[in-house]
Scaffold this motif. Structure first.
Motif, PDB file in Angstrom:
ATOM      1  N   THR A  10       0.750  -0.995   0.018  1.00 35.53           N
ATOM      2  CA  THR A  10       0.012   0.016   0.031  1.00 35.53           C
ATOM      3  C   THR A  10       0.743   1.364   0.079  1.00 35.53           C
ATOM      4  O   THR A  10       0.145   2.331  -0.456  1.00 35.53           O
ATOM      5  N   THR A  11       2.118   1.212   0.421  1.00 30.05           N
ATOM      6  CA  THR A  11       2.783   2.395   0.475  1.00 30.05           C
ATOM      7  C   THR A  11       3.984   2.293  -0.616  1.00 30.05           C
ATOM      8  O   THR A  11       4.977   3.294  -0.753  1.00 30.05           O
ATOM      9  N   GLY A  12       3.893   1.399  -1.365  1.00 29.42           N
ATOM     10  CA  GLY A  12       5.154   1.115  -2.260  1.00 29.42           C
ATOM     11  C   GLY A  12       5.143   2.482  -3.325  1.00 29.42           C
ATOM     12  O   GLY A  12       6.277   2.764  -3.561  1.00 29.42           O
ATOM     13  N   PRO A  13       4.135   2.924  -4.054  1.00 30.02           N
ATOM     14  CA  PRO A  13       4.323   4.192  -5.003  1.00 30.02           C
ATOM     15  C   PRO A  13       4.733   5.227  -4.333  1.00 30.02           C
ATOM     16  O   PRO A  13       5.580   5.822  -4.829  1.00 30.02           O
ATOM     17  N   GLU A  14       4.316   5.497  -2.940  1.00 28.10           N
ATOM     18  CA  GLU A  14       4.967   6.602  -2.316  1.00 28.10           C
ATOM     19  C   GLU A  14       6.214   6.619  -2.151  1.00 28.10           C
ATOM     20  O   GLU A  14       6.993   7.556  -2.309  1.00 28.10           O
ATOM     21  N   ARG A  15       6.736   5.317  -1.564  1.00 24.68           N
ATOM     22  CA  ARG A  15       8.220   5.037  -1.093  1.00 24.68           C
ATOM     23  C   ARG A  15       9.141   5.034  -2.363  1.00 24.68           C
ATOM     24  O   ARG A  15      10.283   5.780  -2.407  1.00 24.68           O
ATOM     25  N   LEU A  16       8.456   4.750  -3.666  1.00 20.49           N
ATOM     26  CA  LEU A  16       9.525   5.003  -4.934  1.00 20.49           C
ATOM     27  C   LEU A  16       9.195   5.898  -5.740  1.00 20.49           C
ATOM     28  O   LEU A  16       9.935   6.187  -6.451  1.00 20.49           O
ATOM     29  N   ARG A  17       8.407   7.008  -5.321  1.00 17.66           N
ATOM     30  CA  ARG A  17       8.157   7.990  -5.974  1.00 17.66           C
ATOM     31  C   ARG A  17       9.209   8.857  -6.289  1.00 17.66           C
ATOM     32  O   ARG A  17      10.128   9.085  -5.266  1.00 17.66           O
ATOM     33  N   GLY A  18       9.569   9.225  -7.665  1.00 19.35           N
ATOM     34  CA  GLY A  18      10.743   9.908  -8.055  1.00 19.35           C
ATOM     35  C   GLY A  18      12.213   9.311  -8.014  1.00 19.35           C
ATOM     36  O   GLY A  18      13.107   9.790  -8.480  1.00 19.35           O
ATOM     37  N   ARG A  19      12.167   7.975  -7.462  1.00 18.82           N
ATOM     38  CA  ARG A  19      13.175   6.992  -7.605  1.00 18.82           C
ATOM     39  C   ARG A  19      13.623   6.428  -9.023  1.00 18.82           C
ATOM     40  O   ARG A  19      12.415   6.301  -9.640  1.00 18.82           O
ATOM     41  N   VAL A  20      14.768   6.240  -9.357  1.00 16.97           N
ATOM     42  CA  VAL A  20      15.035   5.592 -10.558  1.00 16.97           C
ATOM     43  C   VAL A  20      15.807   4.448 -10.104  1.00 16.97           C
ATOM     44  O   VAL A  20      16.527   4.504  -9.240  1.00 16.97           O
ATOM     45  N   LEU A  21      15.307   3.018 -10.446  1.00 14.80           N
ATOM     46  CA  LEU A  21      15.835   1.898 -10.271  1.00 14.80           C
ATOM     47  C   LEU A  21      16.414   1.080 -11.280  1.00 14.80           C
ATOM     48  O   LEU A  21      15.968   1.200 -12.508  1.00 14.80           O
ATOM     49  N   ASN A  22      17.483   0.484 -10.750  1.00 16.96           N
ATOM     50  CA  ASN A  22      18.345  -0.505 -11.557  1.00 16.96           C
ATOM     51  C   ASN A  22      17.352  -1.820 -11.725  1.00 16.96           C
ATOM     52  O   ASN A  22      16.521  -2.116 -10.927  1.00 16.96           O
ATOM     53  N   ILE A  23      17.813  -2.740 -12.659  1.00 17.59           N
ATOM     54  CA  ILE A  23      17.028  -4.048 -12.748  1.00 17.59           C
ATOM     55  C   ILE A  23      17.008  -4.851 -11.577  1.00 17.59           C
ATOM     56  O   ILE A  23      15.997  -5.676 -11.092  1.00 17.59           O
ATOM     57  N   GLY A  24      18.178  -4.971 -10.906  1.00 20.04           N
ATOM     58  CA  GLY A  24      18.428  -5.450  -9.531  1.00 20.04           C
ATOM     59  C   GLY A  24      17.445  -5.124  -8.605  1.00 20.04           C
ATOM     60  O   GLY A  24      16.861  -5.791  -7.836  1.00 20.04           O
ATOM     61  N   GLU A  25      17.218  -3.655  -8.560  1.00 22.67           N
ATOM     62  CA  GLU A  25      16.334  -3.125  -7.417  1.00 22.67           C
ATOM     63  C   GLU A  25      14.879  -3.235  -7.617  1.00 22.67           C
ATOM     64  O   GLU A  25      14.040  -3.629  -6.681  1.00 22.67           O
ATOM     65  N   VAL A  26      14.610  -3.653  -9.100  1.00 24.50           N
ATOM     66  CA  VAL A  26      13.326  -4.032  -9.572  1.00 24.50           C
ATOM     67  C   VAL A  26      12.747  -5.408  -9.032  1.00 24.50           C
ATOM     68  O   VAL A  26      12.002  -5.766  -8.652  1.00 24.50           O
ATOM     69  N   LEU A  27      14.027  -6.096  -9.152  1.00 22.12           N
ATOM     70  CA  LEU A  27      13.879  -7.669  -8.961  1.00 22.12           C
ATOM     71  C   LEU A  27      13.643  -7.823  -7.214  1.00 22.12           C
ATOM     72  O   LEU A  27      12.574  -8.329  -6.741  1.00 22.12           O
ATOM     73  N   GLY A  28      14.299  -6.708  -6.661  1.00 20.05           N
ATOM     74  CA  GLY A  28      13.903  -6.639  -4.996  1.00 20.05           C
ATOM     75  C   GLY A  28      12.401  -6.455  -4.614  1.00 20.05           C
ATOM     76  O   GLY A  28      11.913  -6.919  -3.731  1.00 20.05           O
ATOM     77  N   GLU A  29      12.129  -5.361  -5.433  1.00 20.48           N
ATOM     78  CA  GLU A  29      10.514  -5.143  -5.153  1.00 20.48           C
ATOM     79  C   GLU A  29       9.653  -6.034  -5.613  1.00 20.48           C
ATOM     80  O   GLU A  29       8.621  -6.239  -4.948  1.00 20.48           O
ATOM     81  N   LEU A  30       9.935  -6.942  -6.702  1.00 22.54           N
ATOM     82  CA  LEU A  30       8.832  -7.682  -6.944  1.00 22.54           C
ATOM     83  C   LEU A  30       9.010  -9.283  -6.512  1.00 22.54           C
ATOM     84  O   LEU A  30       8.005  -9.898  -6.483  1.00 22.54           O
ATOM     85  N   SER A  31      10.121  -9.233  -5.904  1.00 22.88           N
ATOM     86  CA  SER A  31      10.431 -10.924  -5.641  1.00 22.88           C
ATOM     87  C   SER A  31       9.433 -11.507  -4.503  1.00 22.88           C
ATOM     88  O   SER A  31       9.161 -12.789  -4.350  1.00 22.88           O
TER      89      SER A  31
END
Length: 250
Positions: A10-31
């Protein structure tokens, strides 16, 4: 779902807002939600046009919060609704054009966003409904126990440890309506044989893809190709039958 997962969703969008992630960080968000997710899978989805991350001058991918939300949406629908990527892409493309598509197959009308508790519950409920006991299959389909036993004996539906999936439910519902026209399971054995032949054809087409490379992206590509061929076969079958019916009317 744990409390930490609920907060994360529920807080993911706010926490990530404005951030730029590499593919490793994206994997961490989705895993957490998709344990089998891999960089190869994400690159495959990019190849299919489901997500389009920006690139640095050096060519590295840069994922925004919206990209992560979009990936989560695609993965959830693919996993829980078994929708072909082409169907999901057409739906997303319509949203990107500013249109308001009515619904996805199965009646779901959603926009890409982080999977909230409500959406997660809806998808999970649909997913869980696809695993039915014998008695639940009878009740959900409206079939008699005799009809379901016949469908099993003729191989029209199968079970895994006495559990039946959504496909068995669809078969049973269709056969209930066919029974009203005097069509019994014994008359439908050619459909089982035809389905097996079609599967054999599909497997022969995708086998080289699977055999050449066994990485996740290749397996995903093979599965998607199999779905596309199956859809084309169904369209061909429908056109041939409807063509013959049209001649009856003439």
């Amino acid at each position: 779902m744990s409390a930490s997962q609920s907060v994360r969703r529920t807080t993911g969008p706010e926490r990530l807002r404005g951030r730029v992630l590499n593919i490793g960080e994206v994997l961490g968000e989705l895993s957490t939600d998709f344990p089998a997710i891999s960089a190869s899978k994400i690159r495959f989805l990019e190849e299919k046009g489901l997500v389009t991350p920006q690139r640095t001058a050096a060519g590295y991918r840069k994922y925004s919060a919206a990209d992560v939300e979009r990936l989560r949406f695609v993965l959830a629908l693919q996993r829980d609704q078994y929708l072909p990527l082409k169907v999901i892409k057409d739906y997303l493309d319509a949203i990107d054009r500013g249109e308001r598509p009515e619904s996805l197959p199965g009646g779901m009308s959603l926009a890409p966003r982080v999977v909230s508790d409500q959406l997660a519950g809806e998808l999970a409920a649909r997913s869980h409904a696809r695993t039915l006991t014998f008695n639940e299959l009878v009740k959900e389909s409206g079939a008699s126990t005799e009809l379901v036993h016949s469908l099993v004996s003729y191989g029209l539906i199968t079970s895994a440890e006495e559990n039946y999936d959504e496909h068995a439910l669809k078969v049973a519902k269709a056969c209930v309506q066919l029974e009203a026209h005097g069509i019994e399971p014994r008359h439908l054995r050619p459909f089982r044989a035809a389905a097996d032949r079609e599967l054999g054809l599909v497997e022969r087409v995708v086998a080289p893809v699977v055999a050449s490379r066994r990485d996740v992206a290749s397996k995903a590509r093979a599965a998607e190709t199999a779905r596309e061929i199956s859809d084309l076969c169904l369209s061909l079958h429908s056109a041939l039958v409807h063509g013959q019916i049209a001649r009856m009317e003439g």
